[in-house]
Write a protein that holds these residues in place. Structure first.
Motif, PDB file in Angstrom:
ATOM      1  N   ASP A  36       0.835  -1.200   0.000  1.00 59.03           N
ATOM      2  CA  ASP A  36       0.000   0.000   0.000  1.00 59.03           C
ATOM      3  C   ASP A  36       0.872   1.254   0.000  1.00 59.03           C
ATOM      4  N   ASP A  37       1.936   1.261   0.804  1.00 54.50           N
ATOM      5  CA  ASP A  37       2.881   2.383   0.793  1.00 54.50           C
ATOM      6  C   ASP A  37       3.450   2.582  -0.608  1.00 54.50           C
ATOM      7  N   ALA A  38       3.817   1.459  -1.234  1.00 52.08           N
ATOM      8  CA  ALA A  38       4.451   1.525  -2.552  1.00 52.08           C
ATOM      9  C   ALA A  38       3.517   2.140  -3.587  1.00 52.08           C
ATOM     10  N   TYR A  39       2.229   1.798  -3.538  1.00 55.88           N
ATOM     11  CA  TYR A  39       1.294   2.382  -4.495  1.00 55.88           C
ATOM     12  C   TYR A  39       1.113   3.887  -4.240  1.00 55.88           C
ATOM     13  N   LYS A  40       1.196   4.299  -2.993  1.00 53.56           N
ATOM     14  CA  LYS A  40       1.101   5.733  -2.698  1.00 53.56           C
ATOM     15  C   LYS A  40       2.322   6.472  -3.233  1.00 53.56           C
ATOM     16  N   ILE A  41       3.488   5.841  -3.129  1.00 52.59           N
ATOM     17  CA  ILE A  41       4.701   6.433  -3.707  1.00 52.59           C
ATOM     18  C   ILE A  41       4.578   6.511  -5.222  1.00 52.59           C
ATOM     19  N   GLN A  42       4.065   5.428  -5.827  1.00 49.48           N
ATOM     20  CA  GLN A  42       3.827   5.442  -7.273  1.00 49.48           C
ATOM     21  C   GLN A  42       2.942   6.609  -7.669  1.00 49.48           C
ATOM     22  N   GLN A  43       1.854   6.811  -6.922  1.00 50.41           N
ATOM     23  CA  GLN A  43       0.927   7.881  -7.272  1.00 50.41           C
ATOM     24  C   GLN A  43       1.602   9.238  -7.203  1.00 50.41           C
ATOM     25  N   ARG A  44       2.463   9.412  -6.198  1.00 48.41           N
ATOM     26  CA  ARG A  44       3.200  10.682  -6.095  1.00 48.41           C
ATOM     27  C   ARG A  44       4.098  10.881  -7.315  1.00 48.41           C
ATOM     28  N   ALA A  52       3.668  17.991 -14.803  1.00 41.92           N
ATOM     29  CA  ALA A  52       4.625  18.512 -15.779  1.00 41.92           C
ATOM     30  C   ALA A  52       4.062  18.520 -17.197  1.00 41.92           C
ATOM     31  N   GLY A  53       2.811  18.057 -17.379  1.00 39.37           N
ATOM     32  CA  GLY A  53       2.171  18.169 -18.675  1.00 39.37           C
ATOM     33  C   GLY A  53       1.736  16.876 -19.341  1.00 39.37           C
ATOM     34  N   GLU A  54       2.076  15.722 -18.751  1.00 37.96           N
ATOM     35  CA  GLU A  54       1.650  14.456 -19.341  1.00 37.96           C
ATOM     36  C   GLU A  54       0.206  14.141 -18.948  1.00 37.96           C
ATOM     37  N   LYS A  55      -0.384  13.188 -19.657  1.00 33.17           N
ATOM     38  CA  LYS A  55      -1.742  12.731 -19.363  1.00 33.17           C
ATOM     39  C   LYS A  55      -1.735  11.232 -19.131  1.00 33.17           C
ATOM     40  N   ILE A  56      -2.658  10.753 -18.310  1.00 33.42           N
ATOM     41  CA  ILE A  56      -2.836   9.321 -18.122  1.00 33.42           C
ATOM     42  C   ILE A  56      -3.598   8.778 -19.324  1.00 33.42           C
ATOM     43  N   VAL A  57      -3.024   7.766 -19.997  1.00 29.03           N
ATOM     44  CA  VAL A  57      -3.658   7.217 -21.199  1.00 29.03           C
ATOM     45  C   VAL A  57      -4.000   5.731 -21.053  1.00 29.03           C
ATOM     46  N   GLY A  58      -3.668   5.140 -19.917  1.00 27.53           N
ATOM     47  CA  GLY A  58      -3.977   3.727 -19.732  1.00 27.53           C
ATOM     48  C   GLY A  58      -3.274   3.148 -18.522  1.00 27.53           C
ATOM     49  N   LYS A  59      -3.251   1.826 -18.485  1.00 23.55           N
ATOM     50  CA  LYS A  59      -2.657   1.092 -17.364  1.00 23.55           C
ATOM     51  C   LYS A  59      -1.838  -0.080 -17.903  1.00 23.55           C
ATOM     52  N   LYS A  60      -0.932  -0.562 -17.085  1.00 23.74           N
ATOM     53  CA  LYS A  60      -0.189  -1.773 -17.429  1.00 23.74           C
ATOM     54  C   LYS A  60      -0.265  -2.756 -16.282  1.00 23.74           C
ATOM     55  N   ILE A  61      -0.260  -4.016 -16.634  1.00 21.83           N
ATOM     56  CA  ILE A  61      -0.263  -5.086 -15.644  1.00 21.83           C
ATOM     57  C   ILE A  61       1.104  -5.753 -15.693  1.00 21.83           C
ATOM     58  N   GLY A  62       1.695  -5.956 -14.541  1.00 21.77           N
ATOM     59  CA  GLY A  62       2.995  -6.601 -14.461  1.00 21.77           C
ATOM     60  C   GLY A  62       2.969  -7.781 -13.521  1.00 21.77           C
ATOM     61  N   VAL A  63       4.069  -8.481 -13.461  1.00 17.06           N
ATOM     62  CA  VAL A  63       4.247  -9.629 -12.565  1.00 17.06           C
ATOM     63  C   VAL A  63       3.132 -10.657 -12.784  1.00 17.06           C
ATOM     64  N   THR A  64       2.872 -10.981 -14.044  1.00 13.25           N
ATOM     65  CA  THR A  64       1.802 -11.929 -14.347  1.00 13.25           C
ATOM     66  C   THR A  64       2.288 -13.371 -14.424  1.00 13.25           C
ATOM     67  N   SER A  65       3.583 -13.574 -14.628  1.00 14.55           N
ATOM     68  CA  SER A  65       4.072 -14.950 -14.779  1.00 14.55           C
ATOM     69  C   SER A  65       4.473 -15.532 -13.426  1.00 14.55           C
ATOM     70  N   LYS A  66       4.335 -16.842 -13.300  1.00 13.75           N
ATOM     71  CA  LYS A  66       4.685 -17.518 -12.056  1.00 13.75           C
ATOM     72  C   LYS A  66       6.164 -17.353 -11.726  1.00 13.75           C
ATOM     73  N   ALA A  67       7.004 -17.378 -12.756  1.00  9.60           N
ATOM     74  CA  ALA A  67       8.444 -17.262 -12.510  1.00  9.60           C
ATOM     75  C   ALA A  67       8.784 -15.922 -11.870  1.00  9.60           C
ATOM     76  N   GLN A  76       0.332 -12.353  -6.842  1.00 14.27           N
ATOM     77  CA  GLN A  76      -0.662 -11.636  -7.620  1.00 14.27           C
ATOM     78  C   GLN A  76       0.080 -10.616  -8.480  1.00 14.27           C
ATOM     79  N   PRO A  77      -0.543 -10.150  -9.550  1.00 13.51           N
ATOM     80  CA  PRO A  77       0.110  -9.150 -10.393  1.00 13.51           C
ATOM     81  C   PRO A  77       0.206  -7.792  -9.684  1.00 13.51           C
ATOM     82  N   ASP A  78       0.881  -6.854 -10.352  1.00 10.71           N
ATOM     83  CA  ASP A  78       0.851  -5.468  -9.910  1.00 10.71           C
ATOM     84  C   ASP A  78       0.436  -4.600 -11.094  1.00 10.71           C
ATOM     85  N   PHE A  79       0.375  -3.293 -10.893  1.00 13.87           N
ATOM     86  CA  PHE A  79      -0.027  -2.429 -11.989  1.00 13.87           C
ATOM     87  C   PHE A  79       0.719  -1.105 -11.927  1.00 13.87           C
ATOM     88  N   GLY A  80       0.805  -0.479 -13.102  1.00  7.61           N
ATOM     89  CA  GLY A  80       1.353   0.857 -13.218  1.00  7.61           C
ATOM     90  C   GLY A  80       0.470   1.679 -14.128  1.00  7.61           C
TER      91      GLY A  80
END
Length: 265
Positions: A36-44, A52-67, A76-80
């Motif tokens: 939860d802390d990490a996601y708050k840091i991500q949001q910051r 600075a002028g960028e826009k949110i255009v979507g999401k990504k899913i990571g850590v989907t493979s078992k390895a 479980q996966p994570d997201f950015g």
């Protein structure tokens, strides 16, 4: 974690992004850091990019493979969050000089035609809400030194987002078997790895549904027009000046990308 530390680490990662430098792993400096802390840091960090002028255009899913999950010690996966500053088009040459320690992975991207808000979203809901799917490359990059990451590090670092490239061939997920379709990744004209949609949480649509429900519980919807990167179907591949990659999804088509320059690390 104290809100001032949340801001401190988010600002530190944003500064590393701007300067193409790395920082020491957060988990080493804050052994008690939570996801939860990490996601708050991500949001910051992301908020700084948007300010600075960028826009949110979507999401990504990571850590989907078992390895990768086993390596990071999570199940479980994570997201950015994807921003407008991350977009390349097929045919563009990616400038490695703007990245730090890049690695490429091939996957399937979903482009939505309808909003989706969990909880309760199923894989079929995802398919119905999708305008089209395309093969794509995500070029992941880490602001954490030497990719020495645990799950908290990569989440805080916006799930190691770098840049991404969408293929030009659009497919209807209602007419494609995205679960069983094979993916072939070639590097400089030679076979590098193969994969299949089922390796991503049983189906790329399952991974997208997971994220829709995870974000829905936080009151965050997917919006029509957003791009959702569903998770790697390939092994990670390091890239250097002059490299060319191609990924081909059975029944859909290919995505090609070239690289030039020298990364910071």
């Amino acid at each position: 974690m104290d809100p001032k530390k949340i801001e401190q680490y988010g600002d530190e990662l944003y500064t590393a992004f701007l300067g193409q430098t790395t920082v020491a792993p957060l988990i080493e400096r804050e052994p008690d850091i939570t996801i939860d802390d990490a996601y708050k840091i991500q949001q910051r960090m992301v908020d700084r990019r948007v300010a600075a002028g960028e826009k949110i255009v979507g999401k990504k899913i990571g850590v989907t493979s078992k390895a990768v999950q086993d390596f990071l010690g999570v199940f479980q996966p994570d997201f950015g969050q994807l921003t407008s500053g991350m977009i390349y088009q097929e045919g563009d040459t990616i400038d490695l000089g703007k990245l730090i320690q890049p690695k490429a992975e091939a996957e399937l991207a979903f482009v939505l035609k309808e909003d989706l808000k969990g909880p309760g979203i199923t894989a079929m809901d995802v398919i119905r809400a999708t305008d089209y799917v395309v093969p794509c490359f995500e070029i992941v990059d880490s602001r954490i030194k030497d990719w020495n990451i645990k799950i908290q590090d990569t989440i805080a670092d916006n799930a190691s987002c770098g840049v991404y490239v969408l293929g030009k061939t659009k497919g209807d997920p209602r007419a494609l078997d995205i679960t069983m379709a094979g993916m072939v990744l070639e590097k400089n004209g030679e076979l590098f790895s193969t994969g299949v949609g089922a390796a991503v949480q049983g189906s790329p649509a399952n991974a997208v549904a997971w994220l829709a429900n995870t974000l829905g519980a936080l009151g965050i919807p997917f919006k029509a027009g957003e791009v959702i990167l569903s998770g790697s179907q390939s092994a990670l591949v390091s890239v250097v000046d002059g490299d060319e990659l191609a990924c081909t999804v059975g029944g859909l088509g290919s995505c090609h990308v070239k690289f030039a320059g020298r990364s910071a690390a």
